[in-house]
Design a protein around this motif. Structure first.
Motif, PDB file in Angstrom:
ATOM      1  N   THR A   1      47.950 124.904  43.801  1.00 39.35           N
ATOM      2  CA  THR A   1      47.658 123.511  42.530  1.00 39.35           C
ATOM      3  C   THR A   1      48.734 122.623  42.892  1.00 39.35           C
ATOM      4  OG1 THR A   1      49.637 124.863  41.320  1.00 39.35           O
ATOM      5  CG2 THR A   1      47.001 125.237  40.517  1.00 39.35           C
ATOM      6  N   GLU A   2      49.824 122.603  43.558  1.00 38.62           N
ATOM      7  CA  GLU A   2      50.629 121.496  43.870  1.00 38.62           C
ATOM      8  C   GLU A   2      50.321 121.140  45.444  1.00 38.62           C
ATOM      9  OE1 GLU A   2      52.756 120.411  41.881  1.00 38.62           O
ATOM     10  OE2 GLU A   2      52.694 121.954  40.334  1.00 38.62           O
ATOM     11  N   ASP A   3      50.513 119.499  45.357  1.00 38.05           N
ATOM     12  CA  ASP A   3      50.155 119.112  46.707  1.00 38.05           C
ATOM     13  C   ASP A   3      51.164 119.418  47.705  1.00 38.05           C
ATOM     14  OD1 ASP A   3      48.417 117.530  45.135  1.00 38.05           O
ATOM     15  OD2 ASP A   3      49.544 115.621  45.249  1.00 38.05           O
ATOM     16  N   TYR A   4      52.267 119.946  47.511  1.00 36.83           N
ATOM     17  CA  TYR A   4      53.004 120.157  48.588  1.00 36.83           C
ATOM     18  C   TYR A   4      52.700 121.465  49.191  1.00 36.83           C
ATOM     19  CZ  TYR A   4      55.357 123.942  46.276  1.00 36.83           C
ATOM     20  OH  TYR A   4      55.723 125.113  45.446  1.00 36.83           O
ATOM     21  N   GLN A   5      51.896 122.167  48.232  1.00 32.38           N
ATOM     22  CA  GLN A   5      51.578 123.656  48.860  1.00 32.38           C
ATOM     23  C   GLN A   5      50.274 123.441  49.785  1.00 32.38           C
ATOM     24  OE1 GLN A   5      50.874 125.027  44.688  1.00 32.38           O
ATOM     25  NE2 GLN A   5      52.338 126.682  45.245  1.00 32.38           N
ATOM     26  N   VAL A   6      49.427 122.470  49.506  1.00 34.08           N
ATOM     27  CA  VAL A   6      48.321 122.110  50.488  1.00 34.08           C
ATOM     28  C   VAL A   6      48.690 121.478  51.726  1.00 34.08           C
ATOM     29  CG1 VAL A   6      46.381 120.745  50.613  1.00 34.08           C
ATOM     30  CG2 VAL A   6      46.806 121.576  48.455  1.00 34.08           C
ATOM     31  N   ARG A   7      49.857 120.595  51.663  1.00 36.13           N
ATOM     32  CA  ARG A   7      50.289 120.069  52.829  1.00 36.13           C
ATOM     33  C   ARG A   7      50.871 120.916  53.812  1.00 36.13           C
ATOM     34  NH1 ARG A   7      51.972 115.948  49.126  1.00 36.13           N
ATOM     35  NH2 ARG A   7      50.872 114.161  49.189  1.00 36.13           N
ATOM     36  N   GLY A   8      51.457 121.888  53.352  1.00 32.93           N
ATOM     37  CA  GLY A   8      52.322 123.173  53.828  1.00 32.93           C
ATOM     38  C   GLY A   8      51.182 124.026  54.618  1.00 32.93           C
ATOM     39  N   ARG A   9      50.363 124.112  53.574  1.00 31.08           N
ATOM     40  CA  ARG A   9      49.158 125.161  54.517  1.00 31.08           C
ATOM     41  C   ARG A   9      48.514 124.407  55.765  1.00 31.08           C
ATOM     42  NH1 ARG A   9      44.333 128.051  50.797  1.00 31.08           N
ATOM     43  NH2 ARG A   9      46.153 129.330  50.058  1.00 31.08           N
ATOM     44  N   VAL A  10      48.210 123.077  55.371  1.00 24.78           N
ATOM     45  CA  VAL A  10      47.512 122.541  56.470  1.00 24.78           C
ATOM     46  C   VAL A  10      48.460 122.252  57.654  1.00 24.78           C
ATOM     47  CG1 VAL A  10      46.609 120.373  57.168  1.00 24.78           C
ATOM     48  CG2 VAL A  10      46.016 121.222  55.002  1.00 24.78           C
ATOM     49  N   LYS A  11      49.721 122.223  57.685  1.00 26.13           N
ATOM     50  CA  LYS A  11      50.626 121.711  58.569  1.00 26.13           C
ATOM     51  C   LYS A  11      50.893 123.074  59.458  1.00 26.13           C
ATOM     52  CE  LYS A  11      55.465 120.356  59.472  1.00 26.13           C
ATOM     53  NZ  LYS A  11      56.788 119.907  58.838  1.00 26.13           N
ATOM     54  N   LEU A  12      50.829 124.382  58.996  1.00 27.59           N
ATOM     55  CA  LEU A  12      50.830 125.583  59.449  1.00 27.59           C
ATOM     56  C   LEU A  12      49.568 125.886  60.047  1.00 27.59           C
ATOM     57  CD1 LEU A  12      52.988 127.911  56.713  1.00 27.59           C
ATOM     58  CD2 LEU A  12      53.769 127.241  59.207  1.00 27.59           C
ATOM     59  N   ASP A  13      48.435 125.570  59.562  1.00 25.38           N
ATOM     60  CA  ASP A  13      47.232 125.660  60.285  1.00 25.38           C
ATOM     61  C   ASP A  13      47.201 125.092  61.662  1.00 25.38           C
ATOM     62  OD1 ASP A  13      46.286 127.262  58.256  1.00 25.38           O
ATOM     63  OD2 ASP A  13      45.279 125.857  57.141  1.00 25.38           O
ATOM     64  N   ILE A  14      47.596 123.725  61.379  1.00 23.76           N
ATOM     65  CA  ILE A  14      47.514 122.812  62.475  1.00 23.76           C
ATOM     66  C   ILE A  14      48.505 123.325  63.704  1.00 23.76           C
ATOM     67  CG2 ILE A  14      48.117 120.532  63.583  1.00 23.76           C
ATOM     68  CD1 ILE A  14      47.096 119.516  61.022  1.00 23.76           C
ATOM     69  N   PHE A  15      49.635 123.746  63.254  1.00 29.52           N
ATOM     70  CA  PHE A  15      50.574 124.409  64.218  1.00 29.52           C
ATOM     71  C   PHE A  15      49.914 125.610  64.948  1.00 29.52           C
ATOM     72  CE2 PHE A  15      53.618 127.827  65.484  1.00 29.52           C
ATOM     73  CZ  PHE A  15      54.476 126.935  66.020  1.00 29.52           C
ATOM     74  N   TYR A  16      49.148 126.328  64.290  1.00 31.85           N
ATOM     75  CA  TYR A  16      48.572 127.584  64.713  1.00 31.85           C
ATOM     76  C   TYR A  16      47.520 127.183  65.910  1.00 31.85           C
ATOM     77  CZ  TYR A  16      45.288 131.467  65.231  1.00 31.85           C
ATOM     78  OH  TYR A  16      44.598 132.491  65.734  1.00 31.85           O
ATOM     79  N   LEU A  17      46.825 126.095  65.652  1.00 31.33           N
ATOM     80  CA  LEU A  17      45.658 125.905  66.376  1.00 31.33           C
ATOM     81  C   LEU A  17      46.165 125.178  67.645  1.00 31.33           C
ATOM     82  CD1 LEU A  17      44.497 122.793  66.845  1.00 31.33           C
ATOM     83  CD2 LEU A  17      43.932 123.110  64.576  1.00 31.33           C
TER      84      LEU A  17
END
Length: 460
Positions: free
Chosen positions: A417-433
Motif C-alpha cells: 500500500t505504501e510507495d516505499y514498498q513498491v520502490r523497494g520491491r522493484v529495486k530488489l527485482d532489478i538487482f536480481y535480474l
C-alpha cells in the motif's frame, strides 16, 4: 614483485583442467573395469584425445579461461560448471550422432562426476593459492590514481581492504590538492614517476582533469605498455552494470547487462525449472491439489482455480493460475487484496499465509510462462499504478516472472500500500535480474521454504 606470472595463470588452469579430463577418464575406466585396460568394448586410449579436444572446444566457446584478479570464487566455479555442462552435452550428442554406444553408462557417469569434482577443486585450489601468495607480496600490481576525487578514494579503500587481489596503491597525482599527504605530485609528474617506480596500472578520474591531460596520459601509457583505466563520475549510471560491446570495430556501452540473456544461463535455468516443476507436479500436486480443491469447495461456493491476466516476460500477457482464496467478486481484477480484506475466505486466509494458493503456478512454470524464481507477476491494473510510482518499473519484465522472488524473501511480500514498498520491491527485482546466478536462485528457494514453515509476518 610485480605481476610477473600473470601470463602463466591461464596456462595453470588449462593444464589442470586437461589433467582433470584425463584423470577422470582413467579413474572411470578403473572403476568400471577394475583395471586400466583397453580390452573393453570401447577403446579408452583412442577416445581420450577426443575428450581433451571436446573440453578445449567448450572452454574456448565459453571463454572459460578469461580470468580477472577481482573475481568472486563463486563466479569462477559457475564458469567452470558451464563448461562442464556444455562438455557433457557435446559428448552425449556426439556419441548419439555417430551411433557409438560402446561407452557404458556407468563409465560416462563416473567420468562426469569425477571431472566435476576435480575441476571445481582445482579452481578453488589455484584461486586461494594465488590469493595467499598475493597477500605475501607475490604477483603484485603497483597502481596510482590520477585525480584526487571520491571515486579514487573509494578505489584506494578497496585495494587496502582486499590485499588478496594483489594491488598495491602508491598514491594520487593531482594539480589541486597540494596539502594532501596522499598526493605524490602534479599530473605532469606522472610520466617520470611511472617509469621510475615501474607502475603497472594508472587509474584516471577523467572528469576531474583536463581533456589534454587525459589524451597525454593515454598516449604515454600506450607507448610505455602501461595499463590505463578510467573511473566513472560519481552518480553516473547509478544502479546499473555497464557492459562494453562491439559492433564491428565500433565500441558500444550497454547500459544494462542481464546474465539471463546468455544462452547457457537461460538453458540452465529452464532445465532446472522443468525438472523442479515436474517433480512438484508429479509428487505433490498430483495428490495435494485434489485435497485442497475439496476443502475450498466445502468452504465457499465458486471455482477451485482462479486465473488472472498478468504481465510476463517482455510485458506479454499470460494467464497466471492460483487456488481461489476469495469469495467470488467483481473486483478481483481491479482491486488489490489488503490485510483484513473481507473478500478473503477463512480457508483462503490460510492458503495465502502459507503460499499454498500459488501452487498451480508450477503449471505455468512447466509451460514456460513463468520461472521458479523471478520477479512476482502483477495484475495489469497494478502494473499501471506501480509504473507511476517506481522508476524503471518495467525493467523487471526483461526476464520471466517467478513463483517466488528475491523481494518476497527480503520482506516485500503481500501488501504494498505504501510507495516505499513498491520502490523497494522493484529495486530488489532489478538487482536480481542484473546479478542472477544459479546459486542465488537456490538461496531464494531455500528461504522461501524456510519462511513457509517459520511463518511470514508480511503474509495475510
Amino acid at each position: 614483485m610485480p605481476g610477473l606470472y600473470n601470463k602463466y595463470i591461464k596456462l595453470i588452469h588449462s593444464l589442470g583442467d586437461l589433467a582433470a579430463v584425463t584423470t577422470s577418464a582413467v579413474a572411470a575406466n578403473l572403476l568400471v573395469q577394475g583395471e586400466i585396460s583397453n580390452n573393453s568394448n570401447y577403446s579408452y586410449g583412442t577416445f581420450l584425445p577426443f575428450f581433451l579436444v571436446a573440453w578445449l572446444i567448450c572452454s574456448l566457446l565459453l571463454k572459460t579461461y578469461r580470468f580477472y584478479r577481482v573475481a568472486r570464487i563463486m563466479s569462477l566455479l559457475i564458469d567452470a560448471l558451464k563448461a562442464i555442462f556444455l562438455y557433457v552435452l557435446l559428448l552425449e550428442a556426439t556419441i548419439n550422432i555417430i551411433d557409438y554406444f560402446s561407452f557404458t553408462r556407468a563409465f560416462l557417469l563416473y567420468h562426469y562426476l569425477i571431472l566435476l569434482a576435480t575441476v571445481l577443486l582445482w579452481r578453488i585450489a589455484v584461486t586461494y593459492s594465488l590469493r595467499f601468495l598475493r597477500r605475501k607480496g607475490y604477483n603484485l600490481k603497483w597502481v596510482i590514481v590520477v585525480g584526487n576525487a571520491k571515486t579514487g578514494h573509494d578505489l584506494k579503500r578497496f585495494f587496502l581492504t582486499h590485499p588478496e587481489y594483489g594491488y598495491r596503491f602508491l598514491g594520487f597525482f593531482d594539480d589541486n590538492s597540494f596539502d594532501d599527504p596522499q598526493v605524490l605530485g602534479r599530473i605532469s609528474d606522472v610520466e617520470r614517476y611511472v617509469l621510475e617506480k615501474e607502475v603497472d596500472e594508472v587509474y584516471c578520474c577523467a572528469y576531474s582533469i583536463k581533456k589534454e591531460q587525459v589524451e597525454s596520459l593515454m598516449e604515454f601509457c600506450d607507448n610505455n605498455l602501461v595499463r590505463i583505466k578510467f573511473l566513472p563520475e560519481p552518480g553516473s549510471f547509478s544502479y546499473q552494470k555497464l557492459k562494453l560491446d562491439f559492433y564491428d570495430m565500433l565500441p558500444i556501452l550497454v547500459a544494462r547487462s542481464i546474465p539471463l540473456d546468455d544462452v547457457i544461463n537461460k538453458t540452465l535455468k529452464r532445465v532446472f525449472d522443468l525438472i523442479f516443476s515436474l517433480l512438484v507436479i508429479v509428487f505433490i500436486l498430483s495428490w495435494f491439489l485434489p485435497l485442497l480443491a475439496l476443502i475450498i469447495k466445502i468452504d465457499s461456493k465458486g471455482p477451485v482455480f482462479f486465473g488472472q491476466e498478468r504481465s510476463g516476460i517482455n510485458n506479454k500477457k499470460f494467464i497466471c493460475w492460483k487456488l481461489r482464496s476469495m469469495y467470488v467478486n467483481t473486483e478481483a481484477n481491479s482491486l488489490l487484496a489488503r490485510r483484513g480484506d473481507s473478500r478473503i475466505t477463512p480457508v483462503g486466509s490460510f492458503l495465502r499465509k502459507t503460499s499454498l494458493d500459488e501452487l498451480p503456478q508450477f503449471f505455468n512454470v512447466f509451460l514456460g510462462q513463468m520461472s521458479i524464481v523471478g520477479p512476482r507477476p502483477h495484475m495489469l491494473k497494478a502494473n499501471e499504478e506501480y509504473a507511476l510510482i517506481a522508476e524503471k518499473y518495467m525493467v523487471r519484465h526483461f526476464i520471466k516472472p517467478g513463483v517466488t522472488g528475491l523481494s518476497q524473501v527480503r520482506g516485500y511480500r503481500g501488501d504494498t500500500t505504501e510507495d516505499y514498498q513498491v520502490r523497494g520491491r522493484v529495486k530488489l527485482d532489478i538487482f536480481y535480474l542484473e546479478n542472477w546466478s544459479f546459486t542465488l536462485d537456490l538461496k531464494i528457494i531455500f528461504y522461501t521454504i524456510y519462511n513457509v514453515f517459520k511463518g511470514d509476518k508480511h503474509a495475510f
